[in-house]
Design a protein around this motif. Structure first.
Motif: not given
Length: 623
Positions: A119-123, A156-159, A183-188, A193-198
């Motif tokens: 999944g995408c933690p940022a989402c 988010h342009k992330k892996e 949830s704590d790990d996600i929120l904090n 996640q690495c940035d990645t080009p689309i």
């Protein structure tokens, strides 16, 4: 005494929550049914399994999307039909045969149902917008995250990253329990996640999943098949092309840039891969790598791969010498299409070196082709007559025996080119084709007459032709046309047994040309000694005709009446002028010189005894 307790039916789950469920979550974009239920459970700090139990639902049946359970759940969640269909389309719905339904397409289960849930933690972090609900009740597990070919979050342009890995589906798909733990790990922001080009591939795949939109050639293929093919093809192209720029170009993008253009570009890519696998032992598996393995093994029973298999099979059959009866990507080759130097050598029982020389001599391959013996291929159908010939080749002694000819008879046949070697001796001492002997005997012995050994009116075929000064080829044509009878002498075999009537052979002899030869014509015009007439002939200044002379068995240069008339129309000679003017040659020559008439010029040479008739007529009346 039987003390076993009586078997009891399991108790039906009774709901403990008020129905319908108050404050049901609104479905979010790309959210599947399990995620929606998990959010309802998470908002109450329950696991999905516990939540289902309190609703009187079977969590086990819910995992396999049992229609009755789904219908009841939809009713409890208050979903209308359109929303239900959208949510279910983003759900992993198991199908018979280890398959899954997702976004109205069929997938192989392993493409979506993996112990590793990504999944995408940022989402997930963005989903949490209020403190009035527990985080697990707000986090949405988007359906496309479980498609193995989706590697990025375009927003988010992330892996995508692994969130958890659990083998047991009951615990793996309990999103409420898993997200509550994370949830704590996600929120904090502890899940990095690495940035990645689309890339264009990422956009293409996302639009296919979201809108079923595809303007490329891949539109006619299932998403799973198209995405998998792009990834596999790209990986092989990257393996072969070490100079690919930039070096970190993703395999999926490399393959997509080829596949989106359709069959021609895919074929070109396949040919590029085969060209790189040019070793003597390299086969399709070496050329196409994992892509070949997939098409020939893992996906062999999946008809959705047929279009790609057909393209690869086409290249394989145009590149390698596959024998008849061998299976190529699921189809048995009914007839060989290509031979290689190596396969041809094995078929004719000769060394690769000799086979290569034979094939080059027969123009099936180029003598300077540097490809290895297994990769230098040529059309099998065109090669069939040559390979059949090569299997019939024998040495001179064997050829004479096969024909039934004596050494002198065989020498005459070869001298007059009735029989011609199939190969030069520089290639092989086995250079005579027995089929040529069979064809000759078939023609001569089509309708033979038995002849007594002591009948002297019949003469050996070659001897009779020699006496009559008839070319053997002409005599053979006469036999074939039925104008020359053939007999066979008892006690002899093959060509040596063939006899003909000398009188009939003599009748084939053509008449001697009735026209003078070039030399004889030169004598009549006084040009026989200094080579003047020959010089005119070699320079193309005079007209002549070629005739075969049966007495000499040679073709000679003759001057017909027409040729002679053409000569006299253009030229005159010192002898002819002397006769016309009734003067001796010396007096005639002096007079011509005094009148300024010179001989015909051929290059740097002046022919003093032959003149252009027009030059003479200007200064001397000839009538």
């Amino acid at each position: 005494m039987n003390t076993a307790l009586p078997r009891q039916k399991p108790k039906k789950l009774e709901p403990t929550l008020s129905l319908p469920i108050p404050q049901t979550p609104e479905p979010k974009p790309r959210e599947g049914m399990l995620s929606l239920v998990a959010r309802a459970a998470g908002s109450r700090n329950l696991s999905t399994a516990s939540f289902c139990a309190e609703l009187g639902l079977s969590y086990k049946k819910l995992l396999v999307h049992d229609p009755a359970q789904i219908s009841r759940l939809v009713e409890l969640l208050g979903l209308d039909q359109e929303t239900r269909e959208e949510v279910q389309s983003w759900s992993l719905v198991p199908l018979p045969g280890v398959k899954v339904r997702f976004r109205n397409e069929t997938y192989v289960s392993r493409t979506l149902m993996n112990p590793v849930v990504r999944g995408c933690p940022a989402c997930l972090r963005d989903n949490v917008t209020t403190t009035s609900l527990l985080p697990a009740g707000q986090m949405v597990m988007q359906g496309q995250w479980q498609v193995k070919y989706v590697q990025k979050c375009l927003l988010h342009k992330k892996e995508l990253v692994p969130l958890w890995e659990i083998s047991n589906p009951r615990h793996r798909f309990d999103h409420a329990a898993r997200l509550r733990d994370l949830s704590d790990d996600i929120l904090n922001g502890r899940l990095s996640q690495c940035d990645t080009p689309i890339t264009d591939y990422d956009v293409w795949l996302d639009e296919r999943l979201e809108y079923s939109k595809d303007s490329t050639w891949l539109a006619n293929h299932d998403t799973e098949i198209a995405a998998n093919f792009c990834t596999l093809l790209g990986a092989e192209l990257k393996r072969v092309n070490a100079t690919l720029e930039p070096k970190n170009t993703e395999a999926s993008l490399v393959g997509f840039n080829v596949a989106k253009q359709g069959p021609e570009e895919i074929l070109n890519a396949f040919k590029f891969l085969t060209a790189a696998a040019d070793g003597p032992q390299d086969r399709p598996k070496k050329a196409f790598g994992e892509l070949y393995t997939w098409l020939s093994q893992y996906g062999i029973a999946d008809q959705r791969w047929d279009a790609f298999r057909d393209l690869m099979r086409k290249v394989i059959l145009e590149t390698w010498a596959i024998p008849e009866g061998e299976e190529v990507l699921g189809k048995v080759l009914q007839a060989r299409r290509l031979h290689s130097v190596d396969s041809a050598a094995r078929e004719i029982g000769r060394s690769n070196k000799v086979a290569r020389q034979i094939l080059a001599h027969k123009n099936l391959i180029s003598a300077d082709d540097s490809r290895t013996d297994k990769r230098l291929t040529f059309d099998a159908k065109c090669a069939a007559p040559v390979l059949s010939m090569a299997n019939r080749l024998v040495m001179t002694k064997q050829m004479m025996k096969h024909l039934g000819a004596t050494p002198s008879q065989f020498e005459t046949l070869t001298k007059q080119r009735v029989l011609v070697p199939a190969l030069p001796t520089t290639i092989s001492k086995l250079h005579w084709d027995t089929a040529d002997a069979d064809a000759l005997l078939k023609t001569l012995l089509a309708n033979p007459m038995p002849v007594n050994f002591d009948d002297s009116t019949w003469v050996a075929f070659g001897v009779a032709a020699g006496r009559a000064r008839v070319d053997l080829s002409k005599a053979i044509r006469a036999v074939d046309e039925g104008t020359l009878r053939v007999g066979t002498r008892a006690g002899k075999f093959g060509y040596a047994a063939i006899v003909v009537k000398q009188s009939e052979m003599d009748a084939l002899r053509p008449e001697k040309p009735r026209y003078p030869t070039l030399a004889q014509f030169g004598l009549t015009v006084g040009l026989q000694k200094d080579g003047a007439l020959q010089a005119l002939f070699e320079a193309g200044k005079i007209q002549t005709t070629s005739f075969f002379n049966p007495e000499t068995l040679k073709t000679g240069i003759y001057c017909t009446d027409e040729d002679q008339a053409a000569f006299h129309a253009q030229f005159t000679t010192l002898k002819l002028l002397s006769k016309l003017c009734q003067k001796d040659n010396r007096s005639m020559a002096r007079e011509l010189r005094s009148l300024g008439v010179t001989g015909v010029e051929i290059g740097d040479r002046v022919l003093t005894k032959v003149f252009w008739k027009a030059d003479v007529e200007r200064v001397l009346p000839l009538n």
